[in-house]
Scaffold this motif. Sequence first.
Motif, mmCIF file in Angstrom:
data_model
loop_
_atom_site.group_PDB
_atom_site.id
_atom_site.type_symbol
_atom_site.label_atom_id
_atom_site.label_comp_id
_atom_site.label_asym_id
_atom_site.label_seq_id
_atom_site.Cartn_x
_atom_site.Cartn_y
_atom_site.Cartn_z
ATOM 1 N N LEU A 114 9.539 -8.301 6.497
ATOM 2 C CA LEU A 114 8.876 -7.548 7.565
ATOM 3 C C LEU A 114 8.927 -6.046 7.291
ATOM 4 N N LEU A 115 10.010 -5.580 6.700
ATOM 5 C CA LEU A 115 10.079 -4.174 6.308
ATOM 6 C C LEU A 115 9.026 -3.855 5.245
ATOM 7 N N ALA A 116 8.782 -4.822 4.344
ATOM 8 C CA ALA A 116 7.729 -4.643 3.337
ATOM 9 C C ALA A 116 6.347 -4.612 3.997
ATOM 10 N N VAL A 117 6.143 -5.471 4.987
ATOM 11 C CA VAL A 117 4.877 -5.488 5.729
ATOM 12 C C VAL A 117 4.657 -4.156 6.446
ATOM 13 N N MET A 118 5.710 -3.618 7.042
ATOM 14 C CA MET A 118 5.606 -2.339 7.748
ATOM 15 C C MET A 118 5.266 -1.207 6.770
ATOM 16 N N ALA A 119 5.807 -1.277 5.556
ATOM 17 C CA ALA A 119 5.468 -0.275 4.541
ATOM 18 C C ALA A 119 4.001 -0.391 4.133
ATOM 19 N N TYR A 120 3.519 -1.618 4.008
ATOM 20 C CA TYR A 120 2.103 -1.842 3.673
ATOM 21 C C TYR A 120 1.203 -1.305 4.779
ATOM 22 N N ASP A 121 1.609 -1.499 6.016
ATOM 23 C CA ASP A 121 0.853 -0.976 7.155
ATOM 24 C C ASP A 121 0.729 0.542 7.077
ATOM 25 N N ARG A 122 1.826 1.228 6.740
ATOM 26 C CA ARG A 122 1.797 2.694 6.601
ATOM 27 C C ARG A 122 0.912 3.106 5.421
ATOM 28 N N TYR A 123 0.957 2.305 4.347
ATOM 29 C CA TYR A 123 0.126 2.597 3.175
ATOM 30 C C TYR A 123 -1.362 2.549 3.539
ATOM 31 N N VAL A 124 -1.769 1.498 4.245
ATOM 32 C CA VAL A 124 -3.177 1.366 4.630
ATOM 33 C C VAL A 124 -3.571 2.480 5.597
ATOM 34 N N ALA A 125 -2.679 2.798 6.554
ATOM 35 C CA ALA A 125 -2.986 3.819 7.559
ATOM 36 C C ALA A 125 -3.181 5.191 6.942
ATOM 37 N N ILE A 126 -2.396 5.516 5.927
ATOM 38 C CA ILE A 126 -2.435 6.852 5.330
ATOM 39 C C ILE A 126 -3.405 6.941 4.155
ATOM 40 N N CYS A 127 -3.439 5.900 3.330
ATOM 41 C CA CYS A 127 -4.263 5.949 2.118
ATOM 42 C C CYS A 127 -5.682 5.414 2.329
ATOM 43 N N LYS A 128 -5.874 4.548 3.332
ATOM 44 C CA LYS A 128 -7.201 3.992 3.601
ATOM 45 C C LYS A 128 -7.498 4.037 5.099
ATOM 46 N N PRO A 129 -7.461 5.235 5.683
ATOM 47 C CA PRO A 129 -7.582 5.352 7.145
ATOM 48 C C PRO A 129 -8.899 4.812 7.706
ATOM 49 N N LEU A 130 -9.999 4.954 6.965
ATOM 50 C CA LEU A 130 -11.305 4.488 7.454
ATOM 51 C C LEU A 130 -11.372 2.962 7.526
ATOM 52 N N TYR A 131 -10.632 2.306 6.644
ATOM 53 C CA TYR A 131 -10.651 0.839 6.605
ATOM 54 C C TYR A 131 -9.483 0.216 7.383
ATOM 55 N N TYR A 132 -8.641 1.077 7.963
ATOM 56 C CA TYR A 132 -7.424 0.589 8.635
ATOM 57 C C TYR A 132 -7.708 -0.427 9.747
ATOM 58 N N PRO A 133 -8.633 -0.140 10.686
ATOM 59 C CA PRO A 133 -8.895 -1.129 11.746
ATOM 60 C C PRO A 133 -9.418 -2.461 11.210
ATOM 61 N N LEU A 134 -10.152 -2.406 10.095
ATOM 62 C CA LEU A 134 -10.716 -3.618 9.508
ATOM 63 C C LEU A 134 -9.643 -4.431 8.772
ATOM 64 N N ILE A 135 -8.838 -3.728 7.963
ATOM 65 C CA ILE A 135 -7.810 -4.416 7.175
ATOM 66 C C ILE A 135 -6.680 -4.933 8.050
ATOM 67 N N MET A 136 -6.187 -4.076 8.948
ATOM 68 C CA MET A 136 -5.040 -4.441 9.787
ATOM 69 C C MET A 136 -5.509 -4.875 11.178
ATOM 70 N N CYS A 141 -2.397 -9.081 11.336
ATOM 71 C CA CYS A 141 -1.045 -8.687 11.746
ATOM 72 C C CYS A 141 -0.208 -9.908 12.114
ATOM 73 N N ILE A 142 -0.795 -10.820 12.876
ATOM 74 C CA ILE A 142 -0.085 -12.045 13.267
ATOM 75 C C ILE A 142 0.253 -12.884 12.033
ATOM 76 N N GLN A 143 -0.697 -12.993 11.112
ATOM 77 C CA GLN A 143 -0.470 -13.771 9.883
ATOM 78 C C GLN A 143 0.655 -13.165 9.044
ATOM 79 N N LEU A 144 0.690 -11.838 8.961
ATOM 80 C CA LEU A 144 1.742 -11.165 8.182
ATOM 81 C C LEU A 144 3.123 -11.383 8.812
#
Length: 311
Positions: A114-136, A141-144
């Motif tokens: 889960l800590l790894a999932v949370m890091a991935y969430d931060r990665y998507v939010a910061i590095c791919k902000p435009l795609y964040y709502p689509l990816i996450m 989120c439930i599947q992760l």
Amino acid sequence: MERSNATFVVEFILLGFSDLPNLRSFLFGTFLVIYLCILIGNGLLIFITKTNPTLQTPMYFFLGNFSFLEICYTSVTLPRILRDIWTQKGNIPFLSCAVQIGSLYVLGIAECLLLAVMAYDRYVAICKPLYYPLIMNHKVCIQLVIASWITGTPAQIGLTCQIFSLNFCGPNKLNHIFCDASPLLEVACGDIYQKEISVHITALFFVMIPFLLILISYLKIIVNILKLPSTSGKSKAFSTCSSHLIVVFLFFGSASIVYLRPKSSQSAKSDKLFAVFYTIVTPVLNPLIYSLRNKDVILALKKLLPKSCYS
């Protein structure tokens, strides 16, 4: 002869803090306060992430699940530690010991993932902000979260069965505060080399792989943050990651020292110390770290408290 003797081991005795009889009252009071703080602090985080409209984002969804996991993880060990200190009896039935160690490992691996999932969430939010709502999205989120809970379960149940299939024909005293692989292997009879290798390989796989994924995520985050033109943007991006990074290093640091260091460098006292750290100290610090370093959480907490409490 070994197999017949093994049937006599119907329970183990956890020595715990029996070498500190003069500190019994102090230890009981300290651990009781810590446990209550864990329940209240993490419970409060769960409540505000579920009820506050401004916190209905993937980051806080994961944080709420992480807080719930911390409560479960601590509840596997702390109530029995309190019972052992209070009664000055560390006896734990064979089956209860197996359930405790299995639950501890399943929840521990879930926490790593889960800590790894949370890091991935931060990665998507910061590095791919435009795609964040689509990816996450909510489904992902439930599947992760479900994947974090169940991925390591078969392996950890299998490891627990391997450990408790050993013959225990010698002393049944475990110099630890809860059932764990290392003290159990020390009192097992016969050839335990393969079981020791299994424990280390499992720990290496389920601890190091999530940690490496976290490391890769944050390396990419740092590279992306350094490209930001404004200082305020860099500061805001770093602040959203700092709380998670502190928890990661506290948990992975202490757990790695216990499960990945060579057996020759281990000692019962140091194992107890680090076990207290990653099973008790980190969960009690989690609400403090996330609340003190997060403006959204602070605002949500202020809405729950009377104005007189913070004015």
